[in-house]
Design an enzyme around this catalytic site. Sequence first.
Site, PDB file in Angstrom:
ATOM      1  N   ASP A 247       0.830  -1.200   0.000  1.00 20.29           N
ATOM      2  CA  ASP A 247       0.000   0.000   0.000  1.00 20.29           C
ATOM      3  C   ASP A 247       0.876   1.266   0.000  1.00 20.29           C
ATOM      4  OD1 ASP A 247      -2.851   0.816   0.379  1.00 20.29           O
ATOM      5  OD2 ASP A 247      -2.067   1.781   2.172  1.00 20.29           O
ATOM      6  N   GLU A 302       1.852  -0.282  -4.747  1.00 18.21           N
ATOM      7  CA  GLU A 302       0.911   0.753  -5.168  1.00 18.21           C
ATOM      8  C   GLU A 302       1.684   2.071  -5.186  1.00 18.21           C
ATOM      9  OE1 GLU A 302      -3.198   3.047  -3.908  1.00 18.21           O
ATOM     10  OE2 GLU A 302      -1.721   2.489  -2.423  1.00 18.21           O
TER      11      GLU A 302
END
Length: 578
Positions: A247, A302
């Site tokens: 993330d 990401e």
Amino acid sequence: MTTTDPAWPWWKEAVFYQIYPRSFCLSDPEGRRHRLDDEEGLPTNGGAEPGAAGSGRGVGGGAPDPVRDGAGDLEGIRRHLDHLTWLGVDAIWLSPFYRSPMKDFGYDVSDYCAVDPLFGSEADFDRLLAEAHARRLRLIVDFVPNHTSDRHPWFVDARSSRQSAHRDFYVWRDPDPEDPSRPPNNWRRSFGEGPAWTFDEATGQWYLHLFLPEQPDLDWSNPEVVEAMEGALAYWLDKGVDGFRIDVVHALGKDPALPDAPEEIAAIPWSALNDDERTHPILRRLRRFVDAWPQEVVTVGEVFLIKTALVATYYGQGDELHLAFNFPPMFCPFEADCFRRRVAEIERLLGPRGAWPTWVLSSHDRPRHRTRYGGSERRARAAAVMLLGMRGTPFLYAGEELGLEDAVVPPERVVDPGGRDGCRAPFPWDATAAHGWALGGSEPWLPFPPGAEHRNAADLAADDASILHLYRRLLALRRRTPALRGGDLELLEAPGDLLVARRQRESEVRWVVVNFSPEAVGWSPPAAGGTTSARGGGHEGPRFTVELSSGGEGALSQDGSSFEGRVGPEEAVVLRLA
Ligand code: NOJ
């Protein structure tokens, strides 16, 4: 499950399928009830407004709460693994299922090494992993390293006093004596309006949070943070997971001077801007760490920087991320020109550094692509051919194989502070009222997507002409066609509304032609791999066969037919020499 050719690790040829656990299937509400009944001290969302994320406990005590009672579970995923093997994907990416107060629906983690009782038990996870592996499906899990929940014991300790053992796990700054109400810099947070800083009254300092105030940022310049987070990685790697989706990975390294964002872009949340050289050594260490495990681990980061040139740097010299999400194509309207430019950029910027691209059109963070493209199934079909026909590793988002649109979420059912509820609507498995969810007459956490009474897995599986079968045929084609799985890509010149990619691996060649126009367009593949094109057909050269057509309304081709030199309105085809 290791590959034999080191130049072609499994993740280069795999197709991933993202599952957002809340939205896939609820199968065991009783189990949940017992787990939550047994739970003492589970962090809840105390203090949230009704209608806000996780407004109460619901099951396990208290008033009914669809946000908890109506969410999916790990057992629901396990029971539907056959759908994934039938479809033909190779790997699953599971969004967070860790213990969490659910302010950001699991991206606010309060224990990195525990399954939230909402989703199941550790045994449920182990079983899911074992059964996925038994079906030759790999499984990667989400790693959320930029921030914890404010209920994580580290932060609870950190904010207990300036001298606490975990104080320096987070980013604290003194108030400005001249203007104590002014945050330390001008960074904006994601979700809602506001600064990326919250003042902690008890200890008299500001703490940094690029997302919600309940998601304080960890300080990755602190070696103790690095070690603690490696502990979390080790925990899941020891269980045998095949990797991590990481993330907001570009946010880990921060300039300790925390300089203001330039005025002209200061309104953009800092989580979409932070691009600091300090992240790269963190990634190199992380890479060495995961590469030490016996399974062939993949990391996919990401990198929410909407420039492919920046995304490319997060691959390092092949020593940082294995894969990085490249989001610019997600921001294209349904127009050939935009996608052509994005594809050209990927080839130009990633190709020379040996960085393997990724392709993604939908996720739990953006309106589904069918919705973005105006709701047309025909467009969603053509987009599927593009997604699976370009060079790189594709990531499907659960439900796109059904051609789902975003749910219409009435104001009283809005739960996400980031406005992303629509794309997180529950996956409809069948035509019954509960669409295969064990809801026992209660509501799912979000409304089902439009048309679920027909547009559900069971009904579409029974219809060979459905978009679901298109995805299945595409995945099968990709699997048996090295040129599509891993071939080079050359963008060919073509009429304005077409995107034409020539894919080649060794002597095998395919042409992927996507027509973005609502009119049919003529095009003929150049005879000998050149870049000529002809409008209107009538091409005098080798004959081509349509290996696959996206089908749908107005399509001019059928799988296996000979190619007549025209592509139907918003149709996409894969061609090969006849
Ligand atoms: C990106 C995740 O995909 C999103 O869902 C989440 O809200 C933010 N990062 C914060 O963790």
